[in-house]
Design an enzyme around this catalytic site. Structure first.
Site: not given
Ligand code: UGA
Length: 425
Positions: A7, A151, A204, A246, A249, A256, A323
């Site tokens: 961040v 990320e 989140n 949505l 998986g 996060c 992580r």
């Molecule tokens: C998340 C939030 O999306 C950000 O807005 C926030 O700033 C960040 O946390 C934080 O608090 O710092 P991030 O953890 O980097 O971001 O990644 P995401 O793209 O949100 O994915 C999180 C997890 O959800 C991943 O393991 C991804 O594979 C999973 N995911 C995401 C699913 O299984 N299905 C989905 O439809 C979307």
């Protein structure tokens, strides 16, 4: 910018990019040395170029010296870690230490902004800490400015935000924050500090809830012969629901969602509310990994001495972050059940080697297919869509693909003679 993790580093570099002068501070001297030698401590698409450009333009610098950084700043962001403690409550010791150091260093008006994800009311503790430790009565404000960076797309998320949330208690702080973000020309939401802090946790938690909803739905789809992808597409076209987050998986991971959800449940509990809905979001997420293992067993029968090829280790694509990646628990269980695992990831191999014992790491994606009884897709890296399946099939003992991210097209895979298993389809 105090703290140069994902961040702090991204936000600091991007603030420089939009025209500000930024000093990034960290007490980890190795990290600062790495950055000062032109290298990056993390992989984040596009970030290295911005850092190089901004350092050359003298708008971005790195130091371990918090005092000098505070002396030379009008605004000071706190972006240090808030790691989970035993019951999931965030450890705010780093935030407090930084607040104390700021308090003893500041000599002129300073706007102190919390960027780290913190429990509601933390701004009050920061204010009290600064008042206690600044003996000279220097004027200051505290603001809350949560980040919503993902990320893998953090630079783009910073430069093109859906909204910027600013929690403030004074017009002076509000004006300064608006000025800082003005170059982005993005919608700004001004709230009180407590509401800004809650917006972050609530966002989140809501996103994690969407994912767990899709995953629970996937179980029903699988049992009924429906396809979860088709169902969520149909649902997502309703503007009130929206299509994103949505994808069913093997569950969400990363530093996060799991941590912030635990923290939010704990915060609510401390405030006298049992957020059962969010407990269930966590349960569903944990179950998805077990269901995935059961799915593998349903086609391989015993896992003892079976060769399993794993494609993708990072918690999501375009990052080297391991992580709380679902791959860690899934692989540990496969190894525990006696399987031989060969794995490949485009960026996370170095980090994965340090935390996943007892498996073989391959330097090319195709090599995980050697004598494999099954191929598992655990992260949806786009390069896996380009794999030459005919070549892979020749190297495998049994042509089965278990797609934990629903990234491949069943009909195409089956046409090539594979057995295909997805999630909820
Ligand atoms: C998340 C939030 O999306 C950000 O807005 C926030 O700033 C960040 O946390 C934080 O608090 O710092 P991030 O953890 O980097 O971001 O990644 P995401 O793209 O949100 O994915 C999180 C997890 O959800 C991943 O393991 C991804 O594979 C999973 N995911 C995401 C699913 O299984 N299905 C989905 O439809 C979307």
């Amino acid at each position: 910018m105090i703290g140069t993790g994902y961040v702090g580093l991204t936000t600091g570099a991007c603030f420089a990019k939009i025209g500000h002068e930024v000093i990034c501070v960290d007490n980890d001297s190795n990290k600062i040395e790495t950055l000062n030698s032109g290298k990056m401590p993390i992989y984040e698409p596009g970030l290295h170029d911005i850092v190089k450009e901004m350092v050359t333009a003298h708008r971005l610098s790195f130091t371990t010296d918090i005092k000098t950084a505070v002396h030379n700043s009008t605004v000071c962001f706190i972006a240090v870690g808030t790691p989970p403690r035993g019951k999931g409550e965030p450890d705010l010791a780093y935030v407090e230490n930084v607040a104390r150091e700021i308090a003893t260093s500041m000599e002129e008006y300073l706007l102190i902004v919390e960027k780290s994800t913190v429990p509601v009311q933390t701004h009050k503790w920061i204010r009290t800490t600064i008042e206690r430790y600044n003996r000279t009565g220097t004027p200051f404000d505290v603001a809350s400015n949560p980040e919503f960076l993902r990320e893998g797309s953090a630079v783009n998320d910073f430069l093109n935000p859906d909204r910027i949330v600013i929690g403030v208690e004074s017009d002076r702080a509000s004006d300064l924050m608006k000025e800082i973000y003005k170059p982005l020309n993005a919608p700004i939401v001004i709230t009180d500090s407590a509401s800004a802090e809650l917006i972050k946790h609530a966002s989140n938690a809501f996103l994690a809830m969407k994912i767990s909803f899709a995953n629970a739905l996937a179980v029903v789809c699988e049992a009924s012969g429906a396809d979860v992808h088709q169902v969520t597409c149909g649902m997502g076209m309703d503007k009130r629901i929206g299509p994103s987050f949505l994808d069913a998986g093997i569950g969400y991971g990363g530093f996060c969602f799991p941590k912030d959800l635990r923290a939010f449940i704990h915060i609510a509990e401390e405030l006298g509310y049992d957020f059962k809905l969010l407990r269930e979001v966590e349960n569903i997420n944990n179950e998805m990994k077990l269901r995935f293992i059961r799915k593998i067993q349903s086609v391989l029968w015993n896992l003892q001495n079976k060769n399993i090829g794993v494609l993708g280790l990072s918690f999501k694509p375009d990052t080297d972050d391991m992580r709380f990646a679902p791959s860690i628990d899934i692989i540990a269980e496969l190894v525990h059940k006696g399987a031989h695992v060969r794995a490949y990831d485009p960026k996370a191999m170095e980090r994965a080697r340090k935390i996943i014992p007892g498996i073989e790491f391959c330097s090319k994606a195709e090599d995980v297919a050697e004598d494999a009884d099954i191929l598992l897709l655990l992260t949806e890296w786009s390069e896996f869509k380009q794999l030459d399946l005919t070549k892979l099939k020749k190297r495998m003992r049994v042509p089965i693909i278990c797609d934990g991210r629903n990234m491949l097209k069943r009909t195409e895979i089956e046409k090539q003679g594979f057995t295909y298993l997805g999630v909820g389809r």
